[in-house]
Scaffold this motif. Structure first.
Motif, PDB file in Angstrom:
ATOM      1  N   SER A  96      32.528  37.752  32.991  1.00 13.70           N
ATOM      2  CA  SER A  96      32.527  38.477  34.268  1.00 13.70           C
ATOM      3  C   SER A  96      33.158  37.623  35.364  1.00 13.70           C
ATOM      4  O   SER A  96      33.767  38.146  36.291  1.00 13.70           O
ATOM      5  N   ARG A  97      33.061  36.279  35.255  1.00 16.82           N
ATOM      6  CA  ARG A  97      33.725  35.403  36.251  1.00 16.82           C
ATOM      7  C   ARG A  97      35.242  35.529  36.164  1.00 16.82           C
ATOM      8  O   ARG A  97      35.934  35.632  37.169  1.00 16.82           O
ATOM      9  N   ILE A  98      35.767  35.545  34.921  1.00 16.15           N
ATOM     10  CA  ILE A  98      37.227  35.683  34.783  1.00 16.15           C
ATOM     11  C   ILE A  98      37.662  37.004  35.419  1.00 16.15           C
ATOM     12  O   ILE A  98      38.658  37.072  36.133  1.00 16.15           O
ATOM     13  N   ALA A  99      36.885  38.059  35.158  1.00  9.99           N
ATOM     14  CA  ALA A  99      37.253  39.392  35.674  1.00  9.99           C
ATOM     15  C   ALA A  99      37.247  39.443  37.202  1.00  9.99           C
ATOM     16  O   ALA A  99      37.855  40.332  37.794  1.00  9.99           O
ATOM     17  N   ARG A 100      36.546  38.474  37.835  1.00 10.59           N
ATOM     18  CA  ARG A 100      36.465  38.467  39.304  1.00 10.59           C
ATOM     19  C   ARG A 100      37.387  37.409  39.938  1.00 10.59           C
ATOM     20  O   ARG A 100      37.303  37.159  41.139  1.00 10.59           O
ATOM     21  N   THR A 101      38.255  36.787  39.148  1.00  9.18           N
ATOM     22  CA  THR A 101      39.176  35.762  39.663  1.00  9.18           C
ATOM     23  C   THR A 101      40.036  36.346  40.786  1.00  9.18           C
ATOM     24  O   THR A 101      40.708  37.364  40.595  1.00  9.18           O
ATOM     25  N   THR A 151      45.294  47.053  32.411  1.00 17.97           N
ATOM     26  CA  THR A 151      44.663  45.922  31.726  1.00 17.97           C
ATOM     27  C   THR A 151      45.336  44.628  32.153  1.00 17.97           C
ATOM     28  O   THR A 151      46.565  44.530  32.144  1.00 17.97           O
ATOM     29  N   ALA A 152      44.499  43.651  32.527  1.00 19.82           N
ATOM     30  CA  ALA A 152      44.982  42.282  32.705  1.00 19.82           C
ATOM     31  C   ALA A 152      44.559  41.518  31.449  1.00 19.82           C
ATOM     32  O   ALA A 152      43.368  41.516  31.113  1.00 19.82           O
ATOM     33  N   TRP A 153      45.507  40.941  30.747  1.00 19.15           N
ATOM     34  CA  TRP A 153      45.213  40.199  29.498  1.00 19.15           C
ATOM     35  C   TRP A 153      45.479  38.728  29.811  1.00 19.15           C
ATOM     36  O   TRP A 153      46.617  38.320  30.034  1.00 19.15           O
ATOM     37  N   VAL A 154      44.396  37.935  29.837  1.00 16.94           N
ATOM     38  CA  VAL A 154      44.496  36.534  30.255  1.00 16.94           C
ATOM     39  C   VAL A 154      44.416  35.632  29.023  1.00 16.94           C
ATOM     40  O   VAL A 154      43.458  35.710  28.246  1.00 16.94           O
ATOM     41  N   ALA A 155      45.423  34.785  28.859  1.00 16.35           N
ATOM     42  CA  ALA A 155      45.471  33.903  27.676  1.00 16.35           C
ATOM     43  C   ALA A 155      44.586  32.675  27.887  1.00 16.35           C
ATOM     44  O   ALA A 155      44.674  31.998  28.917  1.00 16.35           O
ATOM     45  N   GLU A 171      41.379  25.089  33.963  1.00 17.72           N
ATOM     46  CA  GLU A 171      40.329  26.109  34.072  1.00 17.72           C
ATOM     47  C   GLU A 171      40.327  27.020  32.838  1.00 17.72           C
ATOM     48  O   GLU A 171      39.263  27.378  32.318  1.00 17.72           O
ATOM     49  N   ALA A 172      41.530  27.337  32.355  1.00 14.86           N
ATOM     50  CA  ALA A 172      41.602  28.148  31.128  1.00 14.86           C
ATOM     51  C   ALA A 172      40.968  27.383  29.969  1.00 14.86           C
ATOM     52  O   ALA A 172      40.228  27.962  29.153  1.00 14.86           O
ATOM     53  N   ALA A 173      41.210  26.066  29.922  1.00 15.39           N
ATOM     54  CA  ALA A 173      40.622  25.244  28.845  1.00 15.39           C
ATOM     55  C   ALA A 173      39.097  25.212  28.983  1.00 15.39           C
ATOM     56  O   ALA A 173      38.359  25.248  27.980  1.00 15.39           O
TER      57      ALA A 173
END
Ligand SMILES: O=C(O)CCC(=O)C(=O)O
Length: 274
Positions: free
Chosen positions: A69-74, A126-130, A29-31
């Motif tokens: 915005s989708r990542i922010a709502r995971t 802050t959530a920092w997602v790689a 999903e990250a890819a």
């Protein structure tokens, strides 16, 4: 890392001001998110938007770019943030931090809350997602454990060309590098940090891009104290305080309504962000 966080993990965050690594997205999903980001780069070349795409990536991307915005709502991210901030959560800001391979871009030591107009509140993180490997070689973030217990300290503005921060802001005290931890993350993992955390990151000397999405979560009780009004996207629970102008996530990239909203937000935030 357990979901939601265990009491020991919550205590660790309160003590250190950060937590990592937390697995929040399957690697695939990250890819896919990275591929979506790179397809926007293909599609929106120079001159195709009112501002360069890189500006939308870096400032309030969640207002006009659906994947941000989708990542922010995971839900997994929200479960973890909820363990620390409680059941009502809003996204105030969402930014992509991209360092191209073999480049000198860095982030100087700073405390985020200095430039947000939100005061010194603990009711944010802050959530920092790689989306690619964040390693020492690629310029992962560095945090000083416990530094969030300090107040906001004076910062100077360097406007250095290699600084990814808008004003090249840098904390005016000597940070002892040997006391900092390297926040190494694999794609799909995240770190959390407090807005008073001393943090920085070095250049990307690797062969790959270093890509992270920084999502700034606040609780409804947080207020904008510098700008006349401010905006946030409700992502969990409810907003009983109504300190924020709530808005819905974008349905398509750079749609007419969300672009108009984007301009309004930037105009209103200009008193804070400059
Ligand atoms: O991505 C980086 O290297 C720095 C990000 C940062 O300063 C932040 O998310 O607050």
């Amino acid at each position: 890392m357990s979901f939601p966080l265990s009491p020991a993990q919550v205590a660790q965050y309160r003590r250190d001001g950060f937590l990592f690594p937390v697995d929040v997205l399957p690697r695939e999903e990250a890819a896919n998110y990275r591929a979506e980001m790179e397809s926007l780069e293909q599609r929106y070349g120079a001159g195709s938007l009112p501002q360069p795409l890189s500006r939308f990536f870096r400032v309030n991307g969640h207002v006009v770019i659906p994947f941000m915005s989708r990542i922010a709502r995971t839900s997994k991210i929200l479960d973890v943030v909820q363990s620390l901030l409680g059941p009502n959560l809003l996204v105030w800001s969402c930014e992509l931090f991209i360092k191209e391979p073999g480049t000198r871009k860095i982030v100087s030591w700073h405390q985020d809350l200095t430039y947000w107009g939100l005061g010194e509140t603990d009711e944010q993180m802050t959530a920092w997602v790689a989306l690619s490997p964040a390693t020492v070689e690629s310029g992962c973030m560095r945090f000083v454990a416990g530094s969030h217990h300090q107040p906001l300290l004076p910062h100077r503005e360097t406007f250095h060309k290699d600084n990814l921060l808008s004003r090249g802001q840098e904390i005016e005290v000597e940070v002892e590098e040997s006391t900092a931890s390297n926040i190494v993350l694999q794609p799909g993992q995240m770190s959390l940090h407090h807005g008073r955390m001393f943090h920085s990151s070095g250049p990307n000397l690797s062969q790959d891009r270093r890509i992270g999405v920084a999502i700034r979560y606040v609780t409804p009780g947080v207020r904008q104290t510098v700008a006349e009004r401010d905006y946030a996207m409700l992502v969990r629970g409810c907003d009983p305080d109504r300190n924020w102008i709530n808005f819905a996530p974008p349905e398509e990239p750079f749609g007419t309504d969300s672009m108009a909203l984007y301009d309004r937000i930037l105009a209103d935030q200009s008193a804070v962000l400059g």
